[in-house]
Design a protein around this motif. Structure first.
Motif, PDB file in Angstrom:
ATOM      1  N   PRO A 236       0.806  -1.224   0.000  1.00 23.26           N
ATOM      2  CA  PRO A 236       0.000   0.000   0.000  1.00 23.26           C
ATOM      3  C   PRO A 236       0.840   1.276   0.000  1.00 23.26           C
ATOM      4  O   PRO A 236       0.422   2.296  -0.540  1.00 23.26           O
ATOM      5  CB  PRO A 236      -0.829  -0.107   1.281  1.00 23.26           C
ATOM      6  CG  PRO A 236      -0.090  -1.065   2.157  1.00 23.26           C
ATOM      7  CD  PRO A 236       0.658  -1.977   1.243  1.00 23.26           C
ATOM      8  N   THR A 237       2.021   1.216   0.633  1.00 20.79           N
ATOM      9  CA  THR A 237       2.909   2.389   0.658  1.00 20.79           C
ATOM     10  C   THR A 237       4.354   1.930   0.535  1.00 20.79           C
ATOM     11  O   THR A 237       4.688   0.782   0.848  1.00 20.79           O
ATOM     12  CB  THR A 237       2.778   3.188   1.978  1.00 20.79           C
ATOM     13  OG1 THR A 237       3.235   2.367   3.063  1.00 20.79           O
ATOM     14  CG2 THR A 237       1.345   3.641   2.224  1.00 20.79           C
ATOM     15  N   ARG A 238       5.185   2.843   0.097  1.00 21.65           N
ATOM     16  CA  ARG A 238       6.617   2.547   0.001  1.00 21.65           C
ATOM     17  C   ARG A 238       7.218   2.282   1.385  1.00 21.65           C
ATOM     18  O   ARG A 238       8.048   1.406   1.558  1.00 21.65           O
ATOM     19  CB  ARG A 238       7.328   3.711  -0.671  1.00 21.65           C
ATOM     20  CG  ARG A 238       8.778   3.464  -0.925  1.00 21.65           C
ATOM     21  CD  ARG A 238       9.413   4.629  -1.637  1.00 21.65           C
ATOM     22  NE  ARG A 238      10.755   4.276  -2.012  1.00 21.65           N
ATOM     23  CZ  ARG A 238      11.412   4.846  -2.973  1.00 21.65           C
ATOM     24  NH1 ARG A 238      10.858   5.797  -3.682  1.00 21.65           N
ATOM     25  NH2 ARG A 238      12.640   4.473  -3.248  1.00 21.65           N
ATOM     26  N   ASP A 239       6.772   3.061   2.384  1.00 24.68           N
ATOM     27  CA  ASP A 239       7.263   2.894   3.748  1.00 24.68           C
ATOM     28  C   ASP A 239       6.949   1.492   4.281  1.00 24.68           C
ATOM     29  O   ASP A 239       7.787   0.845   4.907  1.00 24.68           O
ATOM     30  CB  ASP A 239       6.650   3.955   4.661  1.00 24.68           C
ATOM     31  CG  ASP A 239       7.168   3.855   6.079  1.00 24.68           C
ATOM     32  OD1 ASP A 239       8.400   3.954   6.269  1.00 24.68           O
ATOM     33  OD2 ASP A 239       6.349   3.667   6.999  1.00 24.68           O
ATOM     34  N   ARG A 240       5.745   1.029   4.018  1.00 29.20           N
ATOM     35  CA  ARG A 240       5.361  -0.312   4.484  1.00 29.20           C
ATOM     36  C   ARG A 240       6.202  -1.376   3.795  1.00 29.20           C
ATOM     37  O   ARG A 240       6.646  -2.332   4.426  1.00 29.20           O
ATOM     38  CB  ARG A 240       3.876  -0.542   4.209  1.00 29.20           C
ATOM     39  CG  ARG A 240       3.410  -1.919   4.558  1.00 29.20           C
ATOM     40  CD  ARG A 240       2.366  -1.892   5.650  1.00 29.20           C
ATOM     41  NE  ARG A 240       1.896  -3.224   5.911  1.00 29.20           N
ATOM     42  CZ  ARG A 240       0.650  -3.617   5.743  1.00 29.20           C
ATOM     43  NH1 ARG A 240      -0.253  -2.757   5.320  1.00 29.20           N
ATOM     44  NH2 ARG A 240       0.308  -4.850   6.006  1.00 29.20           N
ATOM     45  N   ALA A 241       6.432  -1.236   2.510  1.00 27.06           N
ATOM     46  CA  ALA A 241       7.269  -2.191   1.782  1.00 27.06           C
ATOM     47  C   ALA A 241       8.681  -2.198   2.359  1.00 27.06           C
ATOM     48  O   ALA A 241       9.258  -3.260   2.593  1.00 27.06           O
ATOM     49  CB  ALA A 241       7.309  -1.839   0.296  1.00 27.06           C
ATOM     50  N   THR A 242       9.225  -1.028   2.643  1.00 27.71           N
ATOM     51  CA  THR A 242      10.569  -0.924   3.207  1.00 27.71           C
ATOM     52  C   THR A 242      10.658  -1.631   4.555  1.00 27.71           C
ATOM     53  O   THR A 242      11.583  -2.415   4.802  1.00 27.71           O
ATOM     54  CB  THR A 242      10.972   0.557   3.368  1.00 27.71           C
ATOM     55  OG1 THR A 242      10.950   1.175   2.081  1.00 27.71           O
ATOM     56  CG2 THR A 242      12.351   0.701   3.970  1.00 27.71           C
ATOM     57  N   ARG A 243       9.697  -1.373   5.423  1.00 32.38           N
ATOM     58  CA  ARG A 243       9.701  -2.012   6.752  1.00 32.38           C
ATOM     59  C   ARG A 243       9.551  -3.525   6.659  1.00 32.38           C
ATOM     60  O   ARG A 243      10.261  -4.272   7.335  1.00 32.38           O
ATOM     61  CB  ARG A 243       8.589  -1.428   7.619  1.00 32.38           C
ATOM     62  CG  ARG A 243       8.937  -0.055   8.197  1.00 32.38           C
ATOM     63  CD  ARG A 243       7.883   0.461   9.164  1.00 32.38           C
ATOM     64  NE  ARG A 243       6.735   0.943   8.391  1.00 32.38           N
ATOM     65  CZ  ARG A 243       5.493   0.490   8.516  1.00 32.38           C
ATOM     66  NH1 ARG A 243       5.202  -0.433   9.388  1.00 32.38           N
ATOM     67  NH2 ARG A 243       4.517   0.983   7.781  1.00 32.38           N
ATOM     68  N   GLU A 244       8.634  -3.983   5.822  1.00 26.33           N
ATOM     69  CA  GLU A 244       8.379  -5.417   5.744  1.00 26.33           C
ATOM     70  C   GLU A 244       9.508  -6.171   5.039  1.00 26.33           C
ATOM     71  O   GLU A 244       9.809  -7.308   5.402  1.00 26.33           O
ATOM     72  CB  GLU A 244       7.030  -5.682   5.114  1.00 26.33           C
ATOM     73  CG  GLU A 244       5.909  -5.241   6.049  1.00 26.33           C
ATOM     74  CD  GLU A 244       4.543  -5.686   5.607  1.00 26.33           C
ATOM     75  OE1 GLU A 244       4.427  -6.711   4.905  1.00 26.33           O
ATOM     76  OE2 GLU A 244       3.569  -5.005   5.977  1.00 26.33           O
ATOM     77  N   VAL A 245      10.139  -5.562   4.058  1.00 30.76           N
ATOM     78  CA  VAL A 245      11.300  -6.188   3.421  1.00 30.76           C
ATOM     79  C   VAL A 245      12.429  -6.312   4.444  1.00 30.76           C
ATOM     80  O   VAL A 245      13.080  -7.351   4.553  1.00 30.76           O
ATOM     81  CB  VAL A 245      11.753  -5.419   2.160  1.00 30.76           C
ATOM     82  CG1 VAL A 245      13.139  -5.845   1.712  1.00 30.76           C
ATOM     83  CG2 VAL A 245      10.744  -5.611   1.037  1.00 30.76           C
TER      84      VAL A 245
END
Length: 108
Positions: free
Chosen positions: A59-68
């Motif tokens: 949903p967001t770039r920030d969420r992708a960064t944290r989850e990766v």
């Protein structure tokens, strides 16, 4: 990853070369025709994309960064067994190496 990178034109262009020089950036690039220079990084990113990243909608770039980051720390470093280090996780390998090194230092 601090390994030799791809020699794609976007990385080897005159503009990037000049920008790096002007800003005191040292680039690390493999030699042309040496395919194993970046094999470790290629393997890691292929695993990340195949096993994790492409299987989700972000949903967001920030969420992708944290989850990766969380996937790398938990799954890749702590649970995934790697053939190049004897079918153990990187964390277990480091712990084994540290223990062996400490034993050698104590014996000396």
């Amino acid at each position: 990853m601090r390994l030799n990178s791809d020699r794609g034109t976007q990385y080897a262009s005159a503009q990037i070369t000049a920008f790096a020089a002007e800003n005191g950036i040292t680039r690390s690039m493999g030699l042309t025709g040496i395919c194993w220079d970046n094999a470790m990084a290629e393997s890691f990113f292929a695993t990340l994309k195949t096993e994790f990243y492409y299987r989700r909608v972000w949903p967001t770039r920030d969420r992708a960064t944290r989850e990766v980051g969380a996937w790398i720390e938990d799954r890749y470093n702590r649970r995934r067994r790697h053939s190049s280090i004897g079918q153990v996780s990187p964390v277990d390998f480091e712990l084994q190496y540290s223990s062996e090194t400490a034993e050698v230092q104590l014996a000396a």
